[in-house]
Design a protein around this motif. Structure first.
Motif, PDB file in Angstrom:
ATOM      1  N   HIS A  67       0.838  -1.205   0.000  1.00 60.72           N
ATOM      2  CA  HIS A  67       0.000   0.000   0.000  1.00 60.72           C
ATOM      3  C   HIS A  67       0.872   1.254   0.000  1.00 60.72           C
ATOM      4  N   ALA A  68       1.951   1.237   0.783  1.00 61.68           N
ATOM      5  CA  ALA A  68       2.841   2.399   0.851  1.00 61.68           C
ATOM      6  C   ALA A  68       3.462   2.677  -0.510  1.00 61.68           C
ATOM      7  N   ILE A  69       3.890   1.624  -1.197  1.00 60.46           N
ATOM      8  CA  ILE A  69       4.492   1.793  -2.524  1.00 60.46           C
ATOM      9  C   ILE A  69       3.456   2.309  -3.519  1.00 60.46           C
ATOM     10  N   GLU A  70       2.253   1.778  -3.444  1.00 55.62           N
ATOM     11  CA  GLU A  70       1.185   2.229  -4.343  1.00 55.62           C
ATOM     12  C   GLU A  70       0.823   3.689  -4.085  1.00 55.62           C
ATOM     13  N   SER A  71       1.045   4.168  -2.871  1.00 57.19           N
ATOM     14  CA  SER A  71       0.694   5.546  -2.503  1.00 57.19           C
ATOM     15  C   SER A  71       1.745   6.560  -2.953  1.00 57.19           C
ATOM     16  N   LEU A  72       2.893   6.088  -3.412  1.00 55.49           N
ATOM     17  CA  LEU A  72       3.957   6.996  -3.840  1.00 55.49           C
ATOM     18  C   LEU A  72       3.567   7.722  -5.125  1.00 55.49           C
ATOM     19  N   PRO A  73       4.140   8.910  -5.341  1.00 56.35           N
ATOM     20  CA  PRO A  73       3.963   9.567  -6.641  1.00 56.35           C
ATOM     21  C   PRO A  73       4.471   8.641  -7.745  1.00 56.35           C
ATOM     22  N   GLU A  74       3.940   8.793  -8.931  1.00 52.29           N
ATOM     23  CA  GLU A  74       4.198   7.842 -10.013  1.00 52.29           C
ATOM     24  C   GLU A  74       5.679   7.579 -10.265  1.00 52.29           C
ATOM     25  N   LYS A  75       6.487   8.640 -10.344  1.00 54.21           N
ATOM     26  CA  LYS A  75       7.899   8.451 -10.680  1.00 54.21           C
ATOM     27  C   LYS A  75       8.639   7.736  -9.554  1.00 54.21           C
ATOM     28  N   GLU A  76       8.320   8.078  -8.302  1.00 58.70           N
ATOM     29  CA  GLU A  76       8.956   7.410  -7.166  1.00 58.70           C
ATOM     30  C   GLU A  76       8.559   5.937  -7.122  1.00 58.70           C
ATOM     31  N   ARG A  77       7.287   5.656  -7.397  1.00 65.07           N
ATOM     32  CA  ARG A  77       6.809   4.274  -7.404  1.00 65.07           C
ATOM     33  C   ARG A  77       7.524   3.467  -8.491  1.00 65.07           C
ATOM     34  N   LEU A  78       7.726   4.079  -9.639  1.00 68.29           N
ATOM     35  CA  LEU A  78       8.388   3.391 -10.739  1.00 68.29           C
ATOM     36  C   LEU A  78       9.849   3.091 -10.405  1.00 68.29           C
ATOM     37  N   VAL A  79      10.539   4.066  -9.800  1.00 70.33           N
ATOM     38  CA  VAL A  79      11.940   3.851  -9.425  1.00 70.33           C
ATOM     39  C   VAL A  79      12.055   2.728  -8.404  1.00 70.33           C
ATOM     40  N   ILE A  80      11.191   2.724  -7.396  1.00 70.41           N
ATOM     41  CA  ILE A  80      11.220   1.670  -6.380  1.00 70.41           C
ATOM     42  C   ILE A  80      10.957   0.307  -7.020  1.00 70.41           C
ATOM     43  N   THR A  81       9.990   0.257  -7.911  1.00 66.61           N
ATOM     44  CA  THR A  81       9.649  -1.003  -8.574  1.00 66.61           C
ATOM     45  C   THR A  81      10.814  -1.518  -9.418  1.00 66.61           C
ATOM     46  N   LEU A  82      11.422  -0.641 -10.199  1.00 67.00           N
ATOM     47  CA  LEU A  82      12.525  -1.049 -11.063  1.00 67.00           C
ATOM     48  C   LEU A  82      13.762  -1.436 -10.251  1.00 67.00           C
ATOM     49  N   TYR A  83      14.002  -0.715  -9.154  1.00 62.34           N
ATOM     50  CA  TYR A  83      15.201  -0.956  -8.351  1.00 62.34           C
ATOM     51  C   TYR A  83      15.098  -2.252  -7.557  1.00 62.34           C
ATOM     52  N   TYR A  84      13.965  -2.454  -6.879  1.00 59.58           N
ATOM     53  CA  TYR A  84      13.837  -3.609  -6.000  1.00 59.58           C
ATOM     54  C   TYR A  84      13.254  -4.840  -6.665  1.00 59.58           C
TER      55      TYR A  84
END
Length: 246
Positions: free
Chosen positions: A190-207
């Motif tokens: 839920h926390a990741i989904e709540s991030l702004p789009e670009k931050e969510r994308l960076v977290i997804t790609l990184y982890y």
């Protein structure tokens, strides 16, 4: 499946054969190199590459010696924690950020926050440099240091405990632990989904896609230092949302 099969671990743990240990080290050297490359996010740290590889190998050897397959945790998961921990300890002991740069750290950090509010976005390195009146090299090194410093309990939790594929073979000691894990996993998602789009994308790609800053930068058409800034801000947001757990 693990690179090293269960019967190999049993053989090593019973005999501690140096030649078998060396075989395991060779198999997991790509993991060491991958971790080092993810830690190096600017040219300021490139000269440290071989030293960081050496420290990573020390962490790998420590993981091999202490790993217990009976605990139910994948070796890759356990080794990643030990390797990264060894590298970060080395950087801290080496005082990677010079005292003169530490004095500028707070100024740069405050400037970044001010510019974020002013532009309602992450500022560029050029904007930070101009606002601080500091050399671009100092700004880049500070951003790099901030990134390494952000590798803390939260990042380890995401990397080593919360990803389903990372701990799918863990045997929980009791139902309460399993319920706690499931609750934390839901809240993290839920926390990741709540991030702004670009931050969510960076977290997804990184982890979850396991890309480094350079690769993410190519995908998003941004510099590595910019990706570092976005990543650091996302980590801060997640920590705030999951503060009760950390």
């Amino acid at each position: 499946m693990s690179l090293v099969e269960e019967d190999v671990w049993k053989a090593y743990n019973s005999k501690k054969d140096p030649s078998l240990r060396n075989e395991i080290i060779v198999k997991y050297m790509p993991l060491v190199k991958h971790i080092v490359k993810k830690l190096i996010v600017s040219d300021a740290a490139q000269s440290e590459y071989e030293d960081l590889i050496s420290q990573g190998v020390i962490g790998l050897i420590d993981a091999i010696e202490k790993y217990q397959p009976s605990k139910g945790v994948k070796f890759e998961t356990y080794a990643t924690l030990r390797i990264r921990g060894e590298i970060i300890d080395y950087l801290r002991k080496k005082d990677w950020m010079p005292r003169s740069l530490k004095k500028k750290y707070k100024k740069i950090e405050e400037t970044v926050e001010t510019l974020q509010q002013k532009y309602n976005r992450e500022p560029t390195v050029e904007e930070i440099t101009k606002a601080c009146g500091l050399d671009e090299t100092d700004v880049l090194r500070t951003l790099n240091y901030i990134n390494v410093s952000s590798i803390n309990s939260l990042e380890e939790a995401i990397e080593n405990n919360l990803k389903v594929h990372a701990i799918s073979d863990v045997d929980f000691k009791n139902p309460e632990e399993e319920l706690l894990y499931e609750e934390l996993k839901r809240k993290l998602a839920h926390a990741i989904e709540s991030l702004p789009e670009k931050e969510r994308l960076v977290i997804t790609l990184y982890y979850y896609e396991d890309l480094n800053y350079k690769d993410i930068g190519k995908i998003l058409n941004l510099t590595e230092s910019r990706i570092s800034q976005i990543h650091t801000k996302a980590i801060r947001r997640i920590r705030e949302m999951l503060g009760e757990y950390f």
